[in-house]
Design a protein around this motif. Structure first.
Motif, PDB file in Angstrom:
ATOM      1  N   GLY A  45       0.787  -1.225   0.000  1.00  0.00           N
ATOM      2  CA  GLY A  45       0.000   0.000   0.000  1.00  0.00           C
ATOM      3  C   GLY A  45       0.815   1.270   0.000  1.00  0.00           C
ATOM      4  O   GLY A  45       0.254   2.362  -0.121  1.00  0.00           O
ATOM      5  N   ALA A  46       2.147   1.158   0.132  1.00  0.00           N
ATOM      6  CA  ALA A  46       2.992   2.356   0.144  1.00  0.00           C
ATOM      7  C   ALA A  46       3.288   2.799  -1.290  1.00  0.00           C
ATOM      8  O   ALA A  46       3.377   1.978  -2.207  1.00  0.00           O
ATOM      9  N   TYR A  47       3.438   4.115  -1.476  1.00  0.00           N
ATOM     10  CA  TYR A  47       3.889   4.622  -2.771  1.00  0.00           C
ATOM     11  C   TYR A  47       5.328   4.186  -2.977  1.00  0.00           C
ATOM     12  O   TYR A  47       6.159   4.240  -2.061  1.00  0.00           O
ATOM     13  N   ASP A  48       5.654   3.776  -4.191  1.00  0.00           N
ATOM     14  CA  ASP A  48       7.013   3.361  -4.553  1.00  0.00           C
ATOM     15  C   ASP A  48       7.480   4.297  -5.662  1.00  0.00           C
ATOM     16  O   ASP A  48       7.066   4.174  -6.816  1.00  0.00           O
ATOM     17  N   ILE A  49       8.339   5.249  -5.301  1.00  0.00           N
ATOM     18  CA  ILE A  49       8.731   6.318  -6.222  1.00  0.00           C
ATOM     19  C   ILE A  49      10.246   6.354  -6.338  1.00  0.00           C
ATOM     20  O   ILE A  49      10.965   6.228  -5.334  1.00  0.00           O
ATOM     21  N   ASP A 136      -0.656  10.672  -8.597  1.00  0.00           N
ATOM     22  CA  ASP A 136      -0.607  10.909 -10.042  1.00  0.00           C
ATOM     23  C   ASP A 136       0.781  10.679 -10.614  1.00  0.00           C
ATOM     24  O   ASP A 136       0.976  10.762 -11.830  1.00  0.00           O
ATOM     25  N   ILE A 137       1.754  10.378  -9.754  1.00  0.00           N
ATOM     26  CA  ILE A 137       3.125  10.171 -10.223  1.00  0.00           C
ATOM     27  C   ILE A 137       3.247   8.789 -10.843  1.00  0.00           C
ATOM     28  O   ILE A 137       2.898   7.781 -10.208  1.00  0.00           O
ATOM     29  N   ASP A 138       3.738   8.748 -12.077  1.00  0.00           N
ATOM     30  CA  ASP A 138       3.888   7.458 -12.758  1.00  0.00           C
ATOM     31  C   ASP A 138       4.884   6.588 -12.010  1.00  0.00           C
ATOM     32  O   ASP A 138       4.564   5.496 -11.588  1.00  0.00           O
ATOM     33  N   GLN A 139       6.102   7.071 -11.834  1.00  0.00           N
ATOM     34  CA  GLN A 139       7.075   6.382 -10.980  1.00  0.00           C
ATOM     35  C   GLN A 139       8.250   7.288 -10.625  1.00  0.00           C
ATOM     36  O   GLN A 139       8.724   7.265  -9.501  1.00  0.00           O
TER      37      GLN A 139
END
Length: 239
Positions: A45-49, A136-139
């Motif tokens: 569930g965490a964002y991976d950026i 909204d960040i792709d990656q």
């Protein structure tokens, strides 16, 4: 028979070389994959950026909060860790469970949540991303510094376009500067301290006037009496 044996040995050697070559290629592929510094904790569930530092100097602090929170939490970088200029880190951030949620696969994205990011640089300067659309960040996200603001550049997951938050950050900085000036103008003018006058010195006592010299007493001359008669020479006549 000998020829068959020779060909058998040749084929066996060729197969061994082919297998060794495949293994070496796989090993080379595994070792050439980029190894990133990890910021945050990997969790479901965490964002991976992938976060790239293009600011121009090292980053020593990263902290994230929602717009509803007043203070930033602890630094996500370890005490001895830095994100060097030009390097990329794998950044994990667990979104706040706030607002309405919409199921997207196994991950629920919190809608109507604005994330603010505090960036601390090696020289102690602190900048703020006033709004970062994590969902909204792709990656990939690139942090840049221009016109005294730090802003983000990334590819929008929704539109596929390249997004830059520079104009937004410039407008946010201008608003904050204006609010600061208004606060300073509204503050009451400092009261001037009244300088205390030194206590008046007591009037010097006038020196006693020099005593006037006392006149010597006038010797009293006894009055001469005219009793008796006068002689012809003017002297008294004695009987």
């Amino acid at each position: 028979m000998k020829a068959k044996r020779v060909w058998g040995l040749v084929l066996a050697a060729a197969m061994c070389m082919a297998v060794a070559g495949c293994g070496q290629e796989e090993a080379e592929t595994a070792t050439t994959e980029p190894q990133y510094q990890v910021i945050g904790t990997e969790a479901e569930g965490a964002y991976d950026i992938l976060l790239k530092n293009s600011i121009g100097q090292d980053v020593t602090g990263i902290s994230v909060k929602t717009s509803d929170e007043e203070a930033y939490p602890a630094n996500m970088l370890a005490s001895d860790a830095v994100l060097k200029n030009g390097e990329t880190a794998e950044w994990f951030y667990m979104p706040e469970e706030a607002g309405e949620t919409e199921g997207v696969g196994e991950k629920d994205i919190a809608l109507n949540v604005v994330y603010q990011v505090q960036i601390t640089l090696a020289d102690g300067t602190v900048y703020e991303l006033s709004s970062l659309g994590m969902d909204d960040i792709d990656q990939n996200v690139e942090l840049c510094l221009e016109d005294d603001v730090v802003f983000a550049k990334y590819t929008s997951k929704a539109s596929g376009d390249t997004v830059s938050t520079k104009e937004q950050e410039v407008a946010s900085k201008a608003q904050k500067d204006a609010e600061s000036q208004e606060e300073v103008a509204s503050e009451p003018a400092p009261v001037e301290e009244v300088q205390q006058e030194a206590p008046a010195q007591p009037a010097q006592q006038s020196a006693p006037a020099a005593s006037e010299p006392q006149q010597a007493p006038v010797e009293q001359i006894p009055e001469q009496t005219t009793e008796g008669c006068l002689t012809e020479g003017g002297g008294p006549a004695f009987n």
